[in-house]
Design a protein around this motif. Structure first.
Motif, PDB file in Angstrom:
ATOM      1  N   VAL A   1       1.041 -15.757   6.112  1.00 36.29           N
ATOM      2  CA  VAL A   1       1.131 -15.669   4.643  1.00 36.29           C
ATOM      3  C   VAL A   1       1.554 -14.273   4.219  1.00 36.29           C
ATOM      4  O   VAL A   1       2.439 -14.105   3.370  1.00 36.29           O
ATOM      5  CB  VAL A   1      -0.215 -16.057   3.991  1.00 36.29           C
ATOM      6  N   HIS A   2       0.939 -13.251   4.790  1.00 34.66           N
ATOM      7  CA  HIS A   2       1.273 -11.872   4.409  1.00 34.66           C
ATOM      8  C   HIS A   2       2.695 -11.506   4.810  1.00 34.66           C
ATOM      9  O   HIS A   2       3.379 -10.789   4.073  1.00 34.66           O
ATOM     10  CB  HIS A   2       0.263 -10.885   4.995  1.00 34.66           C
ATOM     11  N   LEU A   3       3.151 -11.983   5.949  1.00 38.70           N
ATOM     12  CA  LEU A   3       4.533 -11.712   6.352  1.00 38.70           C
ATOM     13  C   LEU A   3       5.518 -12.370   5.396  1.00 38.70           C
ATOM     14  O   LEU A   3       6.514 -11.756   5.000  1.00 38.70           O
ATOM     15  CB  LEU A   3       4.787 -12.203   7.776  1.00 38.70           C
ATOM     16  N   LYS A   4       5.259 -13.614   5.012  1.00 36.28           N
ATOM     17  CA  LYS A   4       6.142 -14.308   4.078  1.00 36.28           C
ATOM     18  C   LYS A   4       6.203 -13.614   2.725  1.00 36.28           C
ATOM     19  O   LYS A   4       7.230 -13.648   2.050  1.00 36.28           O
ATOM     20  CB  LYS A   4       5.692 -15.752   3.890  1.00 36.28           C
TER      21      LYS A   4
ATOM     22  N   PRO B   1      -5.500  -8.389   8.865  1.00 37.29           N
ATOM     23  CA  PRO B   1      -5.687  -9.600   9.666  1.00 37.29           C
ATOM     24  C   PRO B   1      -5.338  -9.421  11.145  1.00 37.29           C
ATOM     25  O   PRO B   1      -5.943 -10.065  12.002  1.00 37.29           O
ATOM     26  CB  PRO B   1      -4.774 -10.637   9.014  1.00 37.29           C
ATOM     27  N   VAL B   2      -4.397  -8.539  11.457  1.00 34.17           N
ATOM     28  CA  VAL B   2      -4.060  -8.286  12.865  1.00 34.17           C
ATOM     29  C   VAL B   2      -5.260  -7.668  13.574  1.00 34.17           C
ATOM     30  O   VAL B   2      -5.636  -8.086  14.683  1.00 34.17           O
ATOM     31  CB  VAL B   2      -2.812  -7.386  13.002  1.00 34.17           C
TER      32      VAL B   2
ATOM     33  N   GLY C   1      -2.963 -17.584  10.458  1.00 30.86           N
ATOM     34  CA  GLY C   1      -2.502 -18.092   9.172  1.00 30.86           C
ATOM     35  C   GLY C   1      -2.382 -16.987   8.134  1.00 30.86           C
ATOM     36  O   GLY C   1      -1.409 -16.946   7.365  1.00 30.86           O
ATOM     37  N   ALA C   2      -3.357 -16.087   8.097  1.00 28.48           N
ATOM     38  CA  ALA C   2      -3.312 -14.977   7.145  1.00 28.48           C
ATOM     39  C   ALA C   2      -2.112 -14.067   7.414  1.00 28.48           C
ATOM     40  O   ALA C   2      -1.433 -13.624   6.476  1.00 28.48           O
ATOM     41  CB  ALA C   2      -4.606 -14.177   7.216  1.00 28.48           C
TER      42      ALA C   2
END
Length: 120
Positions: free
Chosen positions: A91-94, A102-103, A87-88
């Motif tokens: 959000v960061h990609l968007k 997060p990866v 989910g994180a």
């Protein structure tokens, strides 16, 4: 391999506990001022829920193994943290933000889950 599991889980628990407590204790604006800019676009309740998930995940990584009560919960908690990091990442990609933290946490949590299931 149990030593590797303990090391990974202690590090992950520390990171997620710190992140979760921060989200629970600070306002979304204070989080945004510290670099978590996504918090301003997220409701306060959602930010607190994310913090609670991270704190519970951190406790789930450590307490079942430390007490010997239901140790299967530790790899399940790791899977829950993997899902939180998915989910994180989304959000960061968007938001076109850096998503490498997060990866990395996702990969480490996945390793924890695998080692946890192997050591059952």
């Amino acid at each position: 391999m149990i030593i590797a599991l303990w090391i990974i889980n202690i590090i992950l628990a520390f990171v997620f506990l710190a992140a979760g407590v921060t989200k629970l204790a600070r306002t979304p604006q204070a989080l945004a001022d510290s670099g978590m800019t996504w918090a301003t676009d997220t409701s306060t309740d959602a930010v607190k829920a994310i913090g609670a998930v991270e704190v519970l995940g951190a406790l789930g990584l450590f307490l079942p193994l430390a007490t010997g009560i239901a140790p299967v919960l530790a790899p399940i908690a790791a899977i829950g943290l993997v899902l939180a990091m998915v989910g994180a990442i989304i959000v960061h990609l968007k938001r076109a933000e850096n998503f490498m933290v997060p990866v990395v946490l996702l990969v480490i949590a996945a390793v924890s889950a695998i080692l946890g299931f192997i050591n059952l």
